[in-house]
Write an enzyme that holds these catalytic residues in place. Structure first.
Site, PDB file in Angstrom:
ATOM      1  N   LEU A 198       0.846  -1.195   0.000  1.00 44.33           N
ATOM      2  CA  LEU A 198       0.000   0.000   0.000  1.00 44.33           C
ATOM      3  C   LEU A 198       0.882   1.245   0.000  1.00 44.33           C
ATOM      4  O   LEU A 198       0.580   2.249  -0.631  1.00 44.33           O
ATOM      5  CB  LEU A 198      -0.888  -0.017   1.264  1.00 44.33           C
ATOM      6  CG  LEU A 198      -1.599   1.277   1.643  1.00 44.33           C
ATOM      7  CD1 LEU A 198      -2.722   1.573   0.662  1.00 44.33           C
ATOM      8  CD2 LEU A 198      -2.153   1.198   3.062  1.00 44.33           C
ATOM      9  N   ALA A 199       1.991   1.181   0.718  1.00 46.32           N
ATOM     10  CA  ALA A 199       2.869   2.335   0.833  1.00 46.32           C
ATOM     11  C   ALA A 199       4.241   1.887   1.295  1.00 46.32           C
ATOM     12  O   ALA A 199       4.408   0.772   1.802  1.00 46.32           O
ATOM     13  CB  ALA A 199       2.300   3.329   1.844  1.00 46.32           C
ATOM     14  N   ALA A 200       5.211   2.771   1.082  1.00 43.97           N
ATOM     15  CA  ALA A 200       6.537   2.527   1.623  1.00 43.97           C
ATOM     16  C   ALA A 200       6.593   3.139   3.013  1.00 43.97           C
ATOM     17  O   ALA A 200       6.066   4.218   3.235  1.00 43.97           O
ATOM     18  CB  ALA A 200       7.580   3.174   0.732  1.00 43.97           C
ATOM     19  N   ALA A 201       7.216   2.447   3.935  1.00 41.63           N
ATOM     20  CA  ALA A 201       7.491   3.039   5.246  1.00 41.63           C
ATOM     21  C   ALA A 201       8.966   3.411   5.248  1.00 41.63           C
ATOM     22  O   ALA A 201       9.694   3.075   4.325  1.00 41.63           O
ATOM     23  CB  ALA A 201       7.162   2.047   6.346  1.00 41.63           C
ATOM     24  N   ILE A 244      11.456   2.371   7.092  1.00 43.30           N
ATOM     25  CA  ILE A 244      12.352   1.219   7.171  1.00 43.30           C
ATOM     26  C   ILE A 244      11.612  -0.075   6.873  1.00 43.30           C
ATOM     27  O   ILE A 244      11.937  -1.132   7.397  1.00 43.30           O
ATOM     28  CB  ILE A 244      13.052   1.138   8.540  1.00 43.30           C
ATOM     29  CG1 ILE A 244      12.027   1.217   9.659  1.00 43.30           C
ATOM     30  CG2 ILE A 244      14.087   2.229   8.683  1.00 43.30           C
ATOM     31  CD1 ILE A 244      12.626   0.968  11.034  1.00 43.30           C
ATOM     32  N   GLY A 245      10.588   0.008   6.054  1.00 42.82           N
ATOM     33  CA  GLY A 245       9.841  -1.183   5.707  1.00 42.82           C
ATOM     34  C   GLY A 245       8.773  -0.848   4.696  1.00 42.82           C
ATOM     35  O   GLY A 245       8.853   0.167   4.015  1.00 42.82           O
ATOM     36  N   LYS A 270       2.607  -3.301   8.732  1.00 48.21           N
ATOM     37  CA  LYS A 270       3.888  -2.651   8.426  1.00 48.21           C
ATOM     38  C   LYS A 270       4.978  -3.666   8.698  1.00 48.21           C
ATOM     39  O   LYS A 270       5.077  -4.198   9.806  1.00 48.21           O
ATOM     40  CB  LYS A 270       4.051  -1.400   9.290  1.00 48.21           C
ATOM     41  CG  LYS A 270       5.350  -0.682   9.057  1.00 48.21           C
ATOM     42  CD  LYS A 270       5.308   0.781   9.458  1.00 48.21           C
ATOM     43  CE  LYS A 270       5.498   1.002  10.938  1.00 48.21           C
ATOM     44  NZ  LYS A 270       5.658   2.425  11.268  1.00 48.21           N
ATOM     45  N   ASP A 291       7.140  12.794  14.557  1.00 44.68           N
ATOM     46  CA  ASP A 291       7.412  12.729  13.121  1.00 44.68           C
ATOM     47  C   ASP A 291       6.345  13.529  12.375  1.00 44.68           C
ATOM     48  O   ASP A 291       5.200  13.109  12.288  1.00 44.68           O
ATOM     49  CB  ASP A 291       7.409  11.270  12.651  1.00 44.68           C
ATOM     50  CG  ASP A 291       7.739  11.142  11.172  1.00 44.68           C
ATOM     51  OD1 ASP A 291       7.748  12.173  10.467  1.00 44.68           O
ATOM     52  OD2 ASP A 291       7.991  10.019  10.715  1.00 44.68           O
TER      53      ASP A 291
HETATM   54  N1  LIG Z   1      -3.482   2.420   9.850  1.00 45.17           N
HETATM   55  C1  LIG Z   1      -3.265   2.829   8.594  1.00 45.17           C
HETATM   56  N2  LIG Z   1      -4.296   3.066   7.755  1.00 45.17           N
HETATM   57  C2  LIG Z   1      -4.069   3.493   6.497  1.00 45.17           C
HETATM   58  N3  LIG Z   1      -2.868   3.677   5.970  1.00 45.17           N
HETATM   59  C3  LIG Z   1      -1.794   3.443   6.735  1.00 45.17           C
HETATM   60  C4  LIG Z   1      -1.932   3.018   8.084  1.00 45.17           C
HETATM   61  N4  LIG Z   1      -0.703   2.869   8.607  1.00 45.17           N
HETATM   62  C5  LIG Z   1       0.170   3.188   7.632  1.00 45.17           C
HETATM   63  N5  LIG Z   1      -0.480   3.543   6.501  1.00 45.17           N
HETATM   64  C6  LIG Z   1       0.159   3.960   5.237  1.00 45.17           C
HETATM   65  O1  LIG Z   1       1.495   3.547   5.238  1.00 45.17           O
HETATM   66  C7  LIG Z   1       2.380   4.667   5.206  1.00 45.17           C
HETATM   67  C8  LIG Z   1       3.624   4.414   6.043  1.00 45.17           C
HETATM   68  O2  LIG Z   1       3.294   4.100   7.379  1.00 45.17           O
HETATM   69  P1  LIG Z   1       4.067   4.739   8.600  1.00 45.17           P
HETATM   70  O3  LIG Z   1       3.574   4.116   9.842  1.00 45.17           O
HETATM   71  O4  LIG Z   1       3.977   6.215   8.506  1.00 45.17           O
HETATM   72  O5  LIG Z   1       5.554   4.282   8.298  1.00 45.17           O
HETATM   73  P2  LIG Z   1       6.928   4.810   8.879  1.00 45.17           P
HETATM   74  O6  LIG Z   1       7.487   3.671   9.643  1.00 45.17           O
HETATM   75  O7  LIG Z   1       7.705   5.173   7.684  1.00 45.17           O
HETATM   76  O8  LIG Z   1       6.699   5.985   9.741  1.00 45.17           O
HETATM   77  C9  LIG Z   1       1.537   5.818   5.700  1.00 45.17           C
HETATM   78  O9  LIG Z   1       1.987   7.041   5.211  1.00 45.17           O
HETATM   79  C10 LIG Z   1       0.166   5.459   5.147  1.00 45.17           C
HETATM   80  O10 LIG Z   1       0.074   5.804   3.785  1.00 45.17           O
HETATM   81  C1  LIG Z   2       5.840  10.606   4.309  1.00 50.25           C
HETATM   82  O1  LIG Z   2       5.689   9.223   4.450  1.00 50.25           O
HETATM   83  C2  LIG Z   2       5.149   8.568   3.317  1.00 50.25           C
HETATM   84  C3  LIG Z   2       4.959   7.130   3.691  1.00 50.25           C
HETATM   85  O2  LIG Z   2       6.002   6.645   4.466  1.00 50.25           O
HETATM   86  C4  LIG Z   2       6.061   8.758   2.119  1.00 50.25           C
HETATM   87  O3  LIG Z   2       5.512   8.151   0.984  1.00 50.25           O
HETATM   88  C5  LIG Z   2       6.248  10.235   1.864  1.00 50.25           C
HETATM   89  O4  LIG Z   2       7.154  10.430   0.812  1.00 50.25           O
HETATM   90  C6  LIG Z   2       6.733  10.916   3.128  1.00 50.25           C
HETATM   91  N1  LIG Z   2       6.719  12.317   2.897  1.00 50.25           N
HETATM   92  C7  LIG Z   2       7.685  13.082   3.278  1.00 50.25           C
HETATM   93  C8  LIG Z   2       7.480  14.487   3.009  1.00 50.25           C
HETATM   94  O5  LIG Z   2       8.692  12.669   3.821  1.00 50.25           O
END
Ligand SMILES: Nc1ncnc2c1ncn2[C@@H]1O[C@H](COP(=O)(O)OP(=O)(O)O)[C@@H](O)[C@H]1O
Ligand SMILES: *[C@@H]1O[C@H](CO)[C@@H](O)[C@H](O)[C@H]1NC(C)=O
Ligand SMILES: *[C@@H]1O[C@H](CO)[C@@H](O)[C@H](O)[C@H]1NC(C)=O
Ligand SMILES: *[C@@H]1O[C@H](CO)[C@@H](O)[C@H](O)[C@H]1NC(C)=O
Length: 468
Positions: free
Chosen positions: A150-153, A155-156, A172, A302
């Site tokens: 769904l998305a990049a985190a 570190i994962g 995640k 963050d």
């Molecule tokens: N509970 C959630 N519901 C919907 N989307 C989520 C949820 N948790 C994470 N995401 C999606 O995954 C992305 C990365 O998750 P996040 O927890 O912010 O990762 P990181 O470890 O990089 O901080 C988020 O920006 C969001 O798009």
């Molecule tokens: C914020 O986090 C999201 C998901 O981890 C990433 O796709 C996006 O590029 C980040 N945005 C910034 C501004 O760092």
């Protein structure tokens, strides 16, 4: 800040060992280097920009480097970024949190390209992480699992899944190896930065590195994140308009965090909604920030805009990502509140006294440093200075601190207290979000409402953890 990005990219480019955690750590360092210098965050960005574009800064020491960091090199950076998709994405995550006008256009363009394709774990690797973390039978607890992230985190990566009972969740999943190499990776960065001598000494690199290590180690522990998330949910349970998703403990571990899926758009996307909505969002964001610091003394630090998912249909903020949540000691918060109030009231003596107590100043600084410090403090206090709604559309706080940064870097005698690295990152993130969406927010009223009800008594036994 850009200096660091540049160096890092060059080194990465010429280095055969491609470790994505290394890049990720650089992103961390950047966050600290860029925002960690006390009140001078705006000024630092300006200094970075000037170095980047070849204008001499401050005492002229850095100007020798200017030709080295020209527009042309910015394009090289962009090219290098494109060659390392996944890694560059992480640097990009950092950069776009900052004022975009600081980032050279070629780099912005490159980041956009890079953003399209994140670093994805191969399916086999993903399965082996999940097997190791949750046990072989993990998939039997799910109705479905979406292998497409769904998305990049940071570190994962994040995957959607549906539990047996039909609830939508996100999982995640941490890249393997990240947690184990924090120390050595950060040491590599430290060596690089020390060796090149490009970080002005007023940035107190060693202290930032120490804080970076601590913070990163905590962010690698999803158990800790899960417990932060639950605590945060509890704290917000009677605040209107905020929602924190539930954690699914049965499918969480040190490297996997499963929580309820929540809808919403990142805060910057609110910029296209009505002015009324933007004002509402700005208010709620600031209300939350003030509450976290001065009421809960527990803050999610963050400020990535994707961590505040705004659900317009419910007028609700869905809050995610508690890896960087931390506590602040009462004594620190007491003095910090006094300082913010002094900034808001343009009270020079108050600012100086609180700055000494908090450890921003030693008391040995020359007058020129004190002047710059107080002036920067007043500028940061501008949103709180006048009653009746501060218009973030009409004011660039970041812009105004610009000339003070160089002075402060030159004369700073002490690193800011450890608490400040994460706190100022968060505060500047909240301000930048309000600027980005162009909100009008009654900041002063909100601050003083909390101030008037604040309990300054110190029957709490905590001590300021400044010395770690
Ligand atoms: N509970 C959630 N519901 C919907 N989307 C989520 C949820 N948790 C994470 N995401 C999606 O995954 C992305 C990365 O998750 P996040 O927890 O912010 O990762 P990181 O470890 O990089 O901080 C988020 O920006 C969001 O798009
Ligand atoms: C914020 O986090 C999201 C998901 O981890 C990433 O796709 C996006 O590029 C980040 N945005 C910034 C501004 O760092
Ligand atoms: C979240 O957890 C709480 C407490 O366990 C429960 O009452 C609530 O129904 C859950 N919410 C969702 C949407 O699952
Ligand atoms: C904000 O700063 C930029 C330059 O950084 C300037 O071009 C712009 O006009 C400023 N906006 C306002 C509203 O002052």
């Amino acid at each position: 800040m850009f200096i660091v990005v540049y160096l890092f990219i060059c080194m990465y480019e010429s280095n055969a060992t491609k470790s994505s955690s290394f890049l990720m750590i650089c992103r961390k360092i950047l966050r600290f280097a860029g925002l960690g210098a006390g009140l001078a965050w705006g000024g630092l960005q300006e200094s970075a920009r000037r170095v980047m574009y070849g204008t001499p800064v401050g005492d002229g020491k850095q100007s020798a480097l200017s030709p080295f960091l020209s527009d042309q090199n910015a394009e090289r950076v962009a090219l290098a970024l494109c060659r390392m998709r996944g890694a560059a994405l992480k640097v990009g995550q950092l950069l776009s949190i900052q004022d975009e006008s600081l980032v050279p256009p070629p780099v912005l363009a490159a980041l956009d390209i890079v953003r399209q394709g994140a670093d994805v774990m191969p399916r086999k690797q993903l399965n082996s992480v999940l097997d190791a973390e949750l046990g072989q039978g993990w998939s039997s607890r799910l109705r479905s699992f979406d292998y497409e992230p769904l998305a990049a985190a940071s570190i994962g990566q994040v995957h959607r899944a549906v539990l047996k009972d039909g609830s939508d969740v996100v999982m995640k999943i941490q890249y393997p190896g990240v947690a184990d190499s924090i120390e050595s990776d950060i040491e590599n960065v430290r060596r690089l930065l020390t060796y090149t001598n490009l970080i002005p000494k007023g940035l107190f690199l060693d202290r930032a590195i120490k804080v970076a290590k601590q913070e990163l180690a905590r962010e690698c522990d999803y158990f800790l994140e899960a417990s932060n998330q639950k605590r945060y949910k509890e704290l917000l349970s009677d605040s209107e308009g905020y929602y924190v998703p539930n954690v699914t403990d049965e499918l969480s571990s040190k490297k996997v965090l499963t929580s309820e899926f929540v809808p919403g758009v990142p805060i910057d996307k609110v910029a296209v909604l009505s002015q009324e909505t933007r004002n509402y969002v700005g208010c709620k964001l600031l209300e939350l920030t003030i509450k976290e610091l001065f009421v809960f003394r527990f803050m999610q630090t963050d400020p990535n805009w994707s961590n505040f998912l705004y659900d317009d249909s419910e007028k609700q903020f869905n809050l995610i990502d508690f890896g960087a949540a931390r506590e602040f000691p009462k004594k620190f918060v007491d003095d910090y509140l006094r300082m913010v109030v002094a900034c808001a009231n343009r009270d020079r003596a108050g600012v100086l006294e609180m700055s000494r107590r908090l450890g921003f100043l030693t008391g040995e600084e020359p007058e020129v440093m004190l002047d710059a410090h107080v002036e920067a403090a007043f500028i940061v206090g501008v949103p709180f200075a006048t009653p009746g709604g501060h218009d973030f559309r009409a004011n660039n706080i970041t812009h105004s601190v610009s000339n003070l940064g160089a002075t402060m870097l030159k004369y700073r005698l002490t690193p800011p207290p450890d608490e400040v690295y994460s706190l100022h990152r968060k505060l500047s993130g909240a301000f930048l979000a309000c600027i980005k969406i162009g909100a009008v927010v009654p900041c002063r009223e909100m601050l003083f409402k909390v101030y008037e009800q604040y309990d300054f008594s110190d029957d709490h036994s905590e001590v300021l953890s400044n010395t770690g």
